[in-house]
Design an enzyme around this catalytic site. Structure first.
Site, short mmCIF file in Angstrom:
data_model
loop_
_atom_site.label_atom_id
_atom_site.label_comp_id
_atom_site.label_asym_id
_atom_site.label_seq_id
_atom_site.Cartn_x
_atom_site.Cartn_y
_atom_site.Cartn_z
N ASP A 48 0.95 -1.19 -0.08
CA ASP A 48 0.41 -0.49 0.08
C ASP A 48 0.92 1.02 0.24
O ASP A 48 1.67 1.16 0.62
CB ASP A 48 -1.00 0.01 1.16
CG ASP A 48 -1.90 1.18 1.18
OD1 ASP A 48 -1.71 1.66 0.88
OD2 ASP A 48 -2.77 1.41 2.57
N VAL A 49 0.92 1.96 -0.84
CA VAL A 49 1.93 3.49 -1.12
C VAL A 49 1.87 4.39 -0.01
O VAL A 49 2.53 5.23 0.10
CB VAL A 49 2.09 3.88 -3.12
CG1 VAL A 49 1.54 2.98 -3.38
CG2 VAL A 49 0.31 4.11 -2.48
N SER A 127 -2.59 13.80 -14.34
CA SER A 127 -3.30 13.85 -14.65
C SER A 127 -3.76 15.08 -15.39
O SER A 127 -3.35 16.01 -15.39
CB SER A 127 -4.99 13.64 -13.40
OG SER A 127 -5.75 13.61 -14.44
N TYR A 140 -8.78 14.65 -5.87
CA TYR A 140 -8.02 13.79 -7.20
C TYR A 140 -7.26 14.86 -7.57
O TYR A 140 -6.68 15.13 -7.92
CB TYR A 140 -8.88 12.94 -7.35
CG TYR A 140 -8.05 12.26 -8.68
CD1 TYR A 140 -7.18 10.98 -8.85
CD2 TYR A 140 -8.15 13.04 -10.47
CE1 TYR A 140 -6.54 10.84 -9.55
CE2 TYR A 140 -7.42 12.03 -11.23
CZ TYR A 140 -6.56 10.91 -11.55
OH TYR A 140 -5.82 10.61 -12.38
N VAL A 141 -7.88 16.13 -8.35
CA VAL A 141 -7.44 17.45 -9.13
C VAL A 141 -6.42 17.89 -8.08
O VAL A 141 -4.88 18.17 -8.35
CB VAL A 141 -8.57 17.80 -9.62
CG1 VAL A 141 -7.84 19.48 -10.36
CG2 VAL A 141 -9.58 17.43 -11.09
N ALA A 142 -6.47 17.86 -7.01
CA ALA A 142 -6.31 18.51 -5.76
C ALA A 142 -5.06 18.03 -5.56
O ALA A 142 -3.72 18.72 -6.02
CB ALA A 142 -6.60 18.78 -4.76
N ALA A 143 -5.03 16.62 -5.16
CA ALA A 143 -3.98 15.53 -5.02
C ALA A 143 -2.65 15.87 -6.60
O ALA A 143 -1.86 15.82 -6.59
CB ALA A 143 -3.90 14.79 -4.69
N LYS A 144 -3.61 15.76 -7.03
CA LYS A 144 -2.52 15.38 -9.11
C LYS A 144 -1.95 16.98 -9.36
O LYS A 144 -0.75 16.65 -10.01
CB LYS A 144 -3.59 15.01 -10.45
CG LYS A 144 -3.95 13.71 -9.72
CD LYS A 144 -2.90 12.66 -9.48
CE LYS A 144 -2.86 11.29 -9.95
NZ LYS A 144 -1.94 10.17 -10.02
N ILE A 173 -7.57 7.56 -21.72
CA ILE A 173 -7.19 6.44 -21.78
C ILE A 173 -7.87 5.36 -21.07
O ILE A 173 -8.28 5.23 -20.13
CB ILE A 173 -5.49 6.97 -20.87
CG1 ILE A 173 -4.70 7.74 -21.10
CG2 ILE A 173 -4.69 4.56 -21.57
CD1 ILE A 173 -4.58 8.45 -21.99
#
Length: 237
Positions: A48-49, A127, A140-144, A173
Site C-alpha cells: 500500500d503506497v 492527470s 483527485y485534481v488537487a492531489a494530482k 486513456i
C-alpha cells in the site's frame, strides 16, 4: 539497460501495466508494487503506497533481489467522483494520501540508491485534469496538481545529483477504470463522444503513456527535467 532496476507503483493493471510491459521490453529489471499484484509475476510485490513500512519492506526485498533501484515510476492512484458539498474530509484525506503521499513515500524509499549511484529517473503519473479542473473530482485534481508541483521542486533539488524528475499527465486513456466510469455515467458522455472531441480522434492507450515514460527514463532524456509532458491526443495543450 539490463543493469538498471525500476519500480512501477500501481503496475498490476491499466496504465501501470502498460508501463511495466514497455520498460521490460526495453531491458529494465522491473518490479511492481501494487495492492493487488499478480500471483504469477515473481517481481510483483503487495504494498500500500500510503504505508511507509510496507513500502520499505518491498523496496528492501527488491533491492536484495535486483540491486539498487535507479528508476521509479509513481503510477499508483485512485479516483473519486463526489459532489464537493457531499465530500467528507475522510474521503478527501484518502485521495490525497494515495495520490500525493504515495509519491512522497515512493521517492523517499528509493532516493538513497539514486544518490549513491549519481543517476536516477523519477516519473510521476499525474492527470490531464490538472490543466483545466474537473467537476466532482476536487480531491483527485488537487492531489494530482500537487504532484506536478512536487515534480518541479524535486527536479531543481535533485538535478545536481544526476537525477531527473518529470511528470506525465495522461489524457483520455482506455483502461478498466475508464470503462467502469463510463458504465456509471461519470464521464459526461460516452467514450465515443469524447473521441469526437479529441483532435487525434481516438482514445488513448496505456502504450501511449508507456512510450512517454520510456523516453523520460532513457539516457537520451538526461537533459529533460521538471517537465509536465501531457499525453492526451491534443485535448489539452
Amino acid at each position: 539497460m539490463t543493469d538498471k532496476t525500476a519500480i512501477v507503483t500501481g503496475g498490476a493493471s491499466g496504465i501501470g501495466a502498460g508501463i511495466v510491459e514497455r520498460l521490460r521490453a526495453d531491458g529494465f529489471n522491473v518490479a511492481i508494487l501494487d495492492l493487488n499484484p499478480s500471483e504469477t509475476d515473481d517481481l510483483a510485490y503487495r504494498a500500500d503506497v500510503t504505508n511507509v513500512e510496507e513500502i520499505a519492506s518491498a523496496v528492501t526485498s527488491i533491492r536484495n533481489k535486483l540491486g539498487p533501484i535507479t528508476v521509479l515510476v509513481n503510477g499508483a492512484g485512485m479516483e473519486k467522483y463526489r459532489r464537493f458539498r457531499n465530500l467528507s474530509f475522510e474521503e478527501w484525506e484518502r485521495i490525497i494520501d494515495i495520490n500525493l503521499h504515495g509519491v512522497f513515500h515512493g521517492v523517499q524509499a528509493v532516493l538513497p540508491d539514486m544518490l549513491e549511484a549519481g543517476w536516477g529517473r523519477i516519473v510521476n503519473i499525474s492527470s490531464s485534469s490538472t490543466h483545466s479542473g474537473q467537476p466532482f473530482m476536487a480531491a483527485y485534481v488537487a492531489a494530482k496538481s500537487a504532484v506536478n508541483g512536487l515534480t518541479k521542486s524535486l527536479a531543481l533539488e535533485l538535478g545536481p545529483h544526476g537525477i531527473t524528475v518529470n511528470a506525465v499527465p495522461p489524457g483520455f486513456i482506455d483502461t478498466p477504470m475508464l470503462r467502469r466510469s463510463e458504465e456509471k455515467g461519470l464521464l459526461g458522455g460516452t467514450i465515443d463522444e469524447h473521441v469526437e472531441r479529441t483532435p487525434v480522434r481516438r482514445v488513448g492507450k496505456p502504450a501511449d503513456i508507456a512510450a512517454a515514460v520510456a523516453f523520460l527514463v532513457s539516457e537520451d532524456a538526461g537533459y529533460i527535467t521538471g517537465q509536465i509532458l501531457g499525453v492526451n491526443g491534443g485535448r489539452n495543450t
